[in-house]
Write a protein that holds these residues in place. Sequence first.
Motif, PDB file in Angstrom:
ATOM      1  N   PHE A 267       0.818  -1.208   0.000  1.00  0.00           N
ATOM      2  CA  PHE A 267       0.000   0.000   0.000  1.00  0.00           C
ATOM      3  C   PHE A 267       0.852   1.259   0.000  1.00  0.00           C
ATOM      4  CE2 PHE A 267      -3.104  -3.137   1.091  1.00  0.00           C
ATOM      5  CZ  PHE A 267      -4.216  -2.699   0.379  1.00  0.00           C
ATOM      6  N   ARG A 268       2.026   1.137   0.606  1.00  0.00           N
ATOM      7  CA  ARG A 268       2.939   2.286   0.549  1.00  0.00           C
ATOM      8  C   ARG A 268       3.396   2.531  -0.889  1.00  0.00           C
ATOM      9  NH1 ARG A 268       7.101   2.261   5.508  1.00  0.00           N
ATOM     10  NH2 ARG A 268       7.889   4.012   4.305  1.00  0.00           N
ATOM     11  N   LEU A 269       3.567   1.419  -1.623  1.00  0.00           N
ATOM     12  CA  LEU A 269       3.948   1.554  -3.036  1.00  0.00           C
ATOM     13  C   LEU A 269       2.815   2.232  -3.817  1.00  0.00           C
ATOM     14  CD1 LEU A 269       6.096   0.781  -5.212  1.00  0.00           C
ATOM     15  CD2 LEU A 269       4.707  -1.246  -5.653  1.00  0.00           C
ATOM     16  N   ILE A 270       1.578   1.746  -3.598  1.00  0.00           N
ATOM     17  CA  ILE A 270       0.425   2.360  -4.258  1.00  0.00           C
ATOM     18  C   ILE A 270       0.368   3.852  -3.930  1.00  0.00           C
ATOM     19  CG2 ILE A 270      -2.110   2.464  -4.287  1.00  0.00           C
ATOM     20  CD1 ILE A 270      -2.136  -0.568  -3.860  1.00  0.00           C
ATOM     21  N   GLU A 271       0.560   4.154  -2.666  1.00  0.00           N
ATOM     22  CA  GLU A 271       0.503   5.536  -2.210  1.00  0.00           C
ATOM     23  C   GLU A 271       1.560   6.382  -2.930  1.00  0.00           C
ATOM     24  OE1 GLU A 271      -0.494   6.413   2.142  1.00  0.00           O
ATOM     25  OE2 GLU A 271       1.629   6.867   1.987  1.00  0.00           O
TER      26      GLU A 271
END
Lengths: 256, 218
Positions: free
Chosen positions: B55-59
Amino acid sequence: MSEQTKFVEIRHAQKSFGSLEVLKDISLNVERGQIVGIIGSSGSGKSTLLRAINDLSPLTGGEIWLEGVQVNKTLPHRQYETHINAMRQQVGMVFQHFNLFPHMTARENVTMAPKLLKGLSQADADKLAEEQLDKVGMLERIDYYPSQLSGGQKQRVAIARALAMKPKLMLFDEATSALDPELVEEVNLVMKKLAEEHMTMIIVTHEMDFAASVCDRVLFMDQGVVVEEGPPEVLFKNPTQTRTREFLRKHLEGAN
Amino acid sequence: MGLDFSIIPKYMDIILLGVAWTIGITVSAALLSFIGGIIFAVIALYAHWIIRQPFRLIEWVFMGTPLLLQLFLIYFGLVQIGIDLPAFIAGIIGLGLHFAVYNSELIQTAILAVDKGQMEAARTLGLSRGQALRKVVIPQAVRDVIPPIGNNMIALLKDSALVSVIGVSELTLSAQRVIGKTYRPFEFYILAAGFYYVINLCMEWVQHKIERRISISR
């Protein structure tokens, strides 16, 4: 085994925040129907002890037992969550700052947990809300939001919310400390009514008069230990410990 | 040649269709960004760190790169790995996730700002942490962020014009197409601007209504 007959049992409760020891080896029992008051200056550990009973503020040592079941037993995380949620349903708690849910009406505050956790239908939940809010004299305000209520009214709704889960034990954490003086009495009256119904209650309070009038036993705590305990007429009139005497003297001076 | 607004009615159906697409995409993407924002916020605050990483990557992707590139990536890029989305779906996902990341930031701050006593009271009644978040904490956090989220949604409406580049005939592209036939850019761009303004007003009105409804329950 005689231990199993004990209603609430605290065994060697110990709690530290880092190097600060706030509860030092406290053991005590509360019988069913008993009303126990805990007094002491702020920082004495009385709220910490109360909050340990439903594991809101977990102990670092010692055990809490409720009707022969250990509240703070060691279990794998998931199992512990299930266990503690079931235990907490049996223990009602009332907070100094009410902690009513501001986005819900009085009715919804009272019915949310019974609906969610006990699967009550809306009709049964409504009946329950009316019953509990009537008990605390708040039936007329059933569809009011907390922001539309006075402090005393909020606290009475908060008591009804706790009672709606049909707890075996009620914990009061300075339930009237945040109230304006003229609003204290209405909350005290509700608590007295519960006392008459033989609800088991543990009451942390600053109000000596109230403790004297409703409690069967009063504990005086100082620096993480129970310094002295006894029936209110003995503890307030003839305390044996110097620390208790000093506390009571200061408190009476402060009150006048 | 001068301005001639009398030409507008003839092409109004095309423009109105564009308005409908813009509203449809904006509302869908707004809902996605709202729900996605809550989910992202809960993951960022409470999930196990292994779950947090993707999710950090998506963010990072959605905050650190242009929305235009994100739309290209979703519409043209995903085809190569077998995900062939209709353009409007790609547009809704792109816009929705882009603003979900921004909403998530707001909601995280608001969740942390909810009084700790609320969680305690809920847990004391026997609710699990998840139940307490769902019933008690998140509803309050969301109420607190309605105004800034409203601002994000206005930005979303304006950015919805970008989905024209992947071929969705929303308002801006409809205007362009009509201009291609009529060579009347000023009239139709002004008309489109007028419609954006009206949609904007409607969104502000809805936001105002919501705020008024919840002001009592704070």
